[in-house]
Design a protein around this motif. Structure first.
Motif, PDB file in Angstrom:
ATOM      1  N   GLN A 661       0.765  -1.085  -0.103  1.00 18.56           N
ATOM      2  CA  GLN A 661      -0.024  -0.186  -0.086  1.00 18.56           C
ATOM      3  C   GLN A 661       1.060   1.400   0.107  1.00 18.56           C
ATOM      4  O   GLN A 661       1.111   1.865   1.121  1.00 18.56           O
ATOM      5  N   ILE A 662       1.506   1.498  -1.197  1.00 21.58           N
ATOM      6  CA  ILE A 662       2.622   2.158  -1.101  1.00 21.58           C
ATOM      7  C   ILE A 662       2.484   3.614  -1.934  1.00 21.58           C
ATOM      8  O   ILE A 662       3.351   4.249  -2.469  1.00 21.58           O
ATOM      9  N   SER A 663       1.336   4.018  -2.060  1.00 22.56           N
ATOM     10  CA  SER A 663       0.956   5.310  -2.986  1.00 22.56           C
ATOM     11  C   SER A 663       1.544   6.347  -2.260  1.00 22.56           C
ATOM     12  O   SER A 663       1.967   6.409  -0.960  1.00 22.56           O
ATOM     13  N   THR A 664       1.600   7.286  -3.196  1.00 25.37           N
ATOM     14  CA  THR A 664       2.312   8.999  -2.382  1.00 25.37           C
ATOM     15  C   THR A 664       1.377   9.308  -1.401  1.00 25.37           C
ATOM     16  O   THR A 664       0.278   9.401  -1.575  1.00 25.37           O
ATOM     17  N   ALA A 665       1.836   9.888  -0.261  1.00 20.99           N
ATOM     18  CA  ALA A 665       1.195  10.180   0.885  1.00 20.99           C
ATOM     19  C   ALA A 665       0.345  11.398   0.658  1.00 20.99           C
ATOM     20  O   ALA A 665       0.687  12.329  -0.133  1.00 20.99           O
ATOM     21  N   GLY A 666      -1.100  11.719   0.612  1.00 18.61           N
ATOM     22  CA  GLY A 666      -1.811  12.572   0.161  1.00 18.61           C
ATOM     23  C   GLY A 666      -2.508  12.363  -1.110  1.00 18.61           C
ATOM     24  O   GLY A 666      -3.444  13.243  -1.547  1.00 18.61           O
ATOM     25  N   LYS A 667      -2.316  11.237  -1.662  1.00 19.74           N
ATOM     26  CA  LYS A 667      -2.941  10.630  -2.943  1.00 19.74           C
ATOM     27  C   LYS A 667      -3.975   9.924  -3.118  1.00 19.74           C
ATOM     28  O   LYS A 667      -5.115  10.155  -3.604  1.00 19.74           O
ATOM     29  N   GLU A 668      -3.983   8.810  -2.355  1.00 20.55           N
ATOM     30  CA  GLU A 668      -5.113   7.827  -2.157  1.00 20.55           C
ATOM     31  C   GLU A 668      -6.173   8.317  -1.218  1.00 20.55           C
ATOM     32  O   GLU A 668      -5.975   8.552   0.145  1.00 20.55           O
ATOM     33  N   ALA A 669      -7.339   8.441  -1.428  1.00 18.51           N
ATOM     34  CA  ALA A 669      -8.524   8.846  -0.659  1.00 18.51           C
ATOM     35  C   ALA A 669      -8.509   7.696   0.455  1.00 18.51           C
ATOM     36  O   ALA A 669      -8.670   8.235   1.661  1.00 18.51           O
ATOM     37  N   SER A 670      -8.748   6.599   0.353  1.00 21.85           N
ATOM     38  CA  SER A 670      -8.916   5.413   1.157  1.00 21.85           C
ATOM     39  C   SER A 670      -8.224   4.373   0.982  1.00 21.85           C
ATOM     40  O   SER A 670      -7.235   3.955   1.579  1.00 21.85           O
ATOM     41  N   GLY A 671      -8.616   3.848  -0.015  1.00 24.50           N
ATOM     42  CA  GLY A 671      -8.228   2.086  -0.217  1.00 24.50           C
ATOM     43  C   GLY A 671      -9.281   1.164   0.277  1.00 24.50           C
ATOM     44  O   GLY A 671      -9.691   1.666   1.367  1.00 24.50           O
ATOM     45  N   THR A 672      -9.293   0.137  -0.106  1.00 24.69           N
ATOM     46  CA  THR A 672     -10.068  -0.868   0.233  1.00 24.69           C
ATOM     47  C   THR A 672      -9.374  -2.237   0.131  1.00 24.69           C
ATOM     48  O   THR A 672      -9.546  -3.182   1.068  1.00 24.69           O
ATOM     49  N   GLY A 673      -8.625  -2.313  -0.738  1.00 29.09           N
ATOM     50  CA  GLY A 673      -7.767  -3.664  -0.698  1.00 29.09           C
ATOM     51  C   GLY A 673      -6.911  -3.858   0.378  1.00 29.09           C
ATOM     52  O   GLY A 673      -6.636  -4.822   0.845  1.00 29.09           O
ATOM     53  N   ASN A 674      -6.416  -2.424   1.027  1.00 31.72           N
ATOM     54  CA  ASN A 674      -5.652  -2.535   2.073  1.00 31.72           C
ATOM     55  C   ASN A 674      -6.525  -3.136   3.240  1.00 31.72           C
ATOM     56  O   ASN A 674      -5.867  -4.022   4.007  1.00 31.72           O
ATOM     57  N   MET A 675      -7.590  -3.032   3.161  1.00 33.16           N
ATOM     58  CA  MET A 675      -8.509  -3.621   4.424  1.00 33.16           C
ATOM     59  C   MET A 675      -8.758  -4.972   4.172  1.00 33.16           C
ATOM     60  O   MET A 675      -8.612  -5.850   5.188  1.00 33.16           O
ATOM     61  N   LYS A 676      -8.858  -5.616   2.898  1.00 31.06           N
ATOM     62  CA  LYS A 676      -9.209  -7.012   2.507  1.00 31.06           C
ATOM     63  C   LYS A 676      -7.921  -7.797   2.941  1.00 31.06           C
ATOM     64  O   LYS A 676      -8.060  -8.966   3.456  1.00 31.06           O
ATOM     65  N   LEU A 677      -6.746  -7.297   2.611  1.00 28.94           N
ATOM     66  CA  LEU A 677      -5.691  -7.922   2.998  1.00 28.94           C
ATOM     67  C   LEU A 677      -5.350  -8.143   4.307  1.00 28.94           C
ATOM     68  O   LEU A 677      -5.060  -9.246   4.863  1.00 28.94           O
ATOM     69  N   SER A 678      -5.510  -7.231   4.903  1.00 32.83           N
ATOM     70  CA  SER A 678      -5.324  -7.189   6.550  1.00 32.83           C
ATOM     71  C   SER A 678      -6.096  -8.172   7.087  1.00 32.83           C
ATOM     72  O   SER A 678      -5.776  -8.705   8.237  1.00 32.83           O
ATOM     73  N   MET A 679      -7.509  -8.255   6.906  1.00 33.12           N
ATOM     74  CA  MET A 679      -8.482  -8.975   7.175  1.00 33.12           C
ATOM     75  C   MET A 679      -8.043 -10.640   7.090  1.00 33.12           C
ATOM     76  O   MET A 679      -8.468 -11.133   7.901  1.00 33.12           O
TER      77      MET A 679
END
Length: 838
Positions: A661-679
């Protein structure tokens, strides 16, 4: 005369026989549908015939609940949530509905008794690709949660004939193919051909004064399109609530011109049909040309107009007054695609229902709420005024009037601050005027929300700062969430069973209960069970990778997963630069100790996005070299998994060890893949961007691999005059990697292949890839070190899953219900619709 007890029992027995949930009843239902719907018998039935028959059998059980839900909503005074979204990335329906009905095991028994493998039939379903990525998947999760929480809701969108393209990789390049998801039929939808609305497009406006001296506008359209409703029932988990997803198909009011045909103009006889049907033909047509832009605007207006007309018709049919529309419906705008709804609501109220302007504006503002999903300026939709006028001439007049009155208010509130007035104007200044859809949504909505804590704060400070300055009470944060039904129970049944064996099944509807796993995080036996399940899922994915890509990977290696849309701000090129650096370390020291790692990429690039396509080509080109180099000895492998969609995501998430989950800070509104992977127990390596911030807060900083510049540091570096070339010259590993790409080392010595991508990194690099490279590589070394300690890794993985309760879409929807929509649960009871009463 009332039915006797005996008659009632007979009716209920008949109903239970038709829609019962036992294995034998399900088996009979499948055979009945095979015969009556498919016209087949088992000896000649195909796999698709059985899939369709099974789906119809399941749909019967949905419809029993769906009719009960619709009946209750129409007769109740409770408000209905109307979710307007241009995208719904639903994923396959069959398995998800089996989970929500609680009949997965029973259906497995029924299919086995028919000599069929359930997984084999589930795999036959064509995925409806009605979305591009996170926006559409979020809408699908929210529909699931609305039903599970028993909230009355209707989702509105477009029934695209062709969805997001099918992706193939040829010689490393993305190739797009048509996503003809309807080619074998769709058993889940119900066409409501009697439910259609006329939608005007183009033409001009006549103005006149009526006999009472009132100003009137008469829109004379250039064409009229008919919107036909197709309904899909959306069932909640283990509840009777079954909400509606209503998608609109565009058709010509008259599909065949008999007179034209008789004159010998055969193609002209169906020209109207072709033009009208184009509107719902394809998801996101290429809008590089004016014709594509026109079609996209037509699409947005088409589904919004049909939806608002439908809501008003429902409201009035129940005896509601048009002035109290907002008592029956609250309309959520999922990003700016449906923002034209603000102007369309005003048109319907003023032109059709003859409501006075001020009252109409009051009704509109009380009806709409707006979710912003982006901080990228280019993603905030605008339309050239002349193009807008050619498609929606009456709406341009309405927007001009909205803007005139609105700016009068702003002038008074800001004492004539011209900068604020210019910023807030719905129509931009200058010779080339544009309609700003985000401004229209903000002006016409009573609530505005971002989708992660950081995103919402940045909205207030950047793209919507002037709106926040004047109307802070409108703003709130609603952090995104995902449904655990699809993304854990369905995608990862082995892990779900392990979790339930320890803490029960309550977590499936209340994800906060996952915290019960924390007591087992230090238990060696549970850690072993957890990692055995993870290894099983990795073996399954390894088999699929071999089938799809011919690349053999080691399930014992770290599965490092970077799966999402291909975009510069998501920085897949930062990841592949690290892969090259790791590869070079092995080449320079063949005996170096390297923790084996499999880098798995997946995602689609927009067809017209040249640099994104080059990123895919670079990933596959590096894979070709690294995977075949004998010196590497399989210590690292690179895989690009083609055609990333919901189905493939369900296979990848459970197998991931590391979540990129390596987007430039301040560019990704939220993301949901990050949640699914952590779960699913993956550990995140990421920046402080989007929902990463909240995930790190929840799982603990010690269980999150953090790197990179913060949003404030990104802005400071840009303001100081960021020069990426300095970073290139200062870091030998980075310089070598870029030089190798530039020299053609990974492209058969053709140095020109990646020229545009290298130039963007060395001389533009607006996403600070080179600035974050050193920090990223260092953190990846800590990832490898942590993976060596199996006990520590297992504990971190367990705690990641255990602390993800906040990121359920159930929590998100409850926040919307409590803070914005002001609606509550309305439980549905099953009734016998065959029973006659006097």
């Amino acid at each position: 005369m009332k039915s006797s007890t005996k008659d009632t029992e007979s009716i209920l027995t008949r109903e239970e026989t038709r829609t019962g949930l036992g294995p034998e009843t399900l088996k009979r239902a499948i055979l009945n549908h095979l015969f009556y719907n498919q016209g087949k018998f088992p000896e000649i039935a195909t796999r698709n015939d059985y899939y369709m028959a099974m789906s119809f059998a399941v749909r019967d059980r949905l419809l029993q609940r769906w009719v009960a839900s619709v009946k209750k909503y129409l007769n109740a005074d409770q408000k209905i949530v109307s979710y307007l979204s241009a995208e719904y990335l639903l994923g396959p329906h069959l398995a998800n509905n089996l989970i929500n009905l609680g009949i997965y095991e029973n259906m497995e028994k029924a299919s086995n008794s028919l000599g069929m493998n359930l997984d084999w039939l589930i795999a036959k379903e064509q995925e409806p690709g009605l979305g591009n990525g996170g926006l559409g998947r979020l809408a699908a999760c929210y529909m699931d949660s609305l039903a599970t929480l028993e909230i009355p809701a209707i989702g509105y969108g477009i029934r695209y004939q062709f969805g997001i393209f099918e992706q193939d990789i040829k010689d490393g390049w993305q190739i797009e193919d048509t996503d003809n998801w309807l080619r074998r039929g769709n058993p889940w939808e119900i066409a409501k051909r009697e439910l259609g609305y006329d939608v005007k497009l183009g033409g001009y406006v006549q103005h006149y004064t009526d006999i009472n001296g009132k100003f009137k506008a008469n829109w004379i359209p250039g064409m009229i399109v008919k919107g036909i409703a197709y309904d899909t029932p959306i069932l909640g988990y283990r509840v009777n609530t079954c909400n509606t997803l209503r998608l609109w198909k565009s058709e010509a009011p008259k599909s065949f011109d008999f007179q034209t045909f008789n004159q010998g103009l055969y193609s002209g006889a169906v020209s109207d049909k072709t033009v009208c049907e184009n509107i719902s033909k394809v998801l996101y047509p290429n809008d590089e040309q004016r014709e594509g832009k026109i079609l996209r605007l037509q699409q947005q207006y088409f589904f919004v107009s049909c939806s608002l007309q439908d809501m008003i018709a429902i409201h009035l049919s129940q005896g509601g007054k048009i002035e109290r529309f907002y008592d029956k419906f609250v309309v959520q705008l999922n990003d700016t695609h449906p923002a034209i709804g603000v102007a369309e609501m005003m048109r319907l109220l003023v032109d059709v229902y003859e409501v006075e302007w001020d009252l109409a504006w009051d009704i509109t503002k009380k009806s709409f709420a707006y979710t912003n999903h982006t901080l990228l300026p280019e993603a905030l939709e605008t339309w050239d005024q002349d193009l807008f006028q050619s498609v929606l001439p009456r709406h341009l007049e309405i927007i001009q009037e909205i803007n005139r009155r609105f700016l009068d208010e702003v002038t008074i509130r800001t004492y004539g601050d011209q900068d604020l007035i210019s910023s807030l104007s719905i129509i931009s200044d200058g010779p080339w005027k544009k309609i700003r859809m985000a401004n229209l949504a903000c002006a016409g909505s009573f609530a505005i929300n971002g989708v992660a804590a950081l995103h919402s704060e940045l909205l207030k400070k950047t793209v919507l700062k002037d709106w926040y300055q004047l109307w802070p009470e409108k703003f709130s944060n609603k952090t995104n969430g995902v449904t655990p039904r699809r993304w854990m129970v369905l995608s990862n049944p082995k892990l779900s069973s392990l979790i339930s064996s320890k803490i029960g099944e309550g977590w499936i509807k209340n994800l906060d209960e996952l915290t019960g796993l924390e007591q087992y995080a230090d238990d060696p036996s549970f850690q072993q069970e957890w990692m055995v399940v993870k290894h099983e899922m990795k073996k399954d994915l390894a088999k699929r990778i071999l089938q799809r890509t011919k690349i053999k990977v080691d399930p014992s290696s770290i599965f490092d997963v970077h799966v999402k849309r291909i975009h510069e701000y998501k920085r897949q090129h930062l990841n592949i630069l690290h892969v090259i650096a790791l590869y070079n370390r092995i080449k320079q020291n063949p005996d170096a100790e390297v923790v084996p790692r499999t880098f798995i990429f997946a995602g689609k690039a927009a067809p017209g996005y040249h640099l994104a396509k080059l990123m895919i080509k670079l990933i596959t080109s590096v894979a070709d070299v690294v995977n075949q180099d004998p010196i590497v000895k399989d210590r690292i492998k690179v895989v690009f998994y083609p055609n990333y969609n919901v189905t493939n995501a369900q296979r990848i998430y459970p197998a991931a060890d590391v979540s990129e989950q390596i987007s430039t800070a301040g560019k990704e509104a939220s993301g949901t893949g990050n949640m699914k992977l952590s779960m699913n127990g993956a550990l995140t390596i990421g920046t402080l961007d989007g929902a990463n911030v909240e995930i790190r807060d929840c799982v603990g900083a010690e269980n999150f691999f953090l790197f990179g510049l913060t949003e404030e540091e990104v802005q400071q570096k840009k303001s100081e005059g960021y020069n990426p070339f300095d970073y290139y010259m200062a870091n030998p590993e980075l310089k070598l990697a870029i030089d190798q790409i530039n020299s053609g080392y990974f492209s058969h010595m053709n140095g020109s292949v990646f020229k545009d991508l290298i130039n963007s990194l060395l001389y533009h690099d607006q996403y600070l890839v080179l600035a974050d490279f050193e920090s990223y590589v260092a953190e990846q070394e800590r990832v490898a070190e942590a993976y060596k300690d199996k006990q520590r890794w297992a504990k971190m993985s367990i705690l990641n899953a255990a602390r993800m309760g906040k990121f359920s879409s159930d929590r998100s929807i409850k926040d919307y219900c409590d803070d914005i929509w002001k609606v509550g649960p309305s439980p549905v009871e099953l009734v016998d619709f065959h029973q006659k009463t006097q």
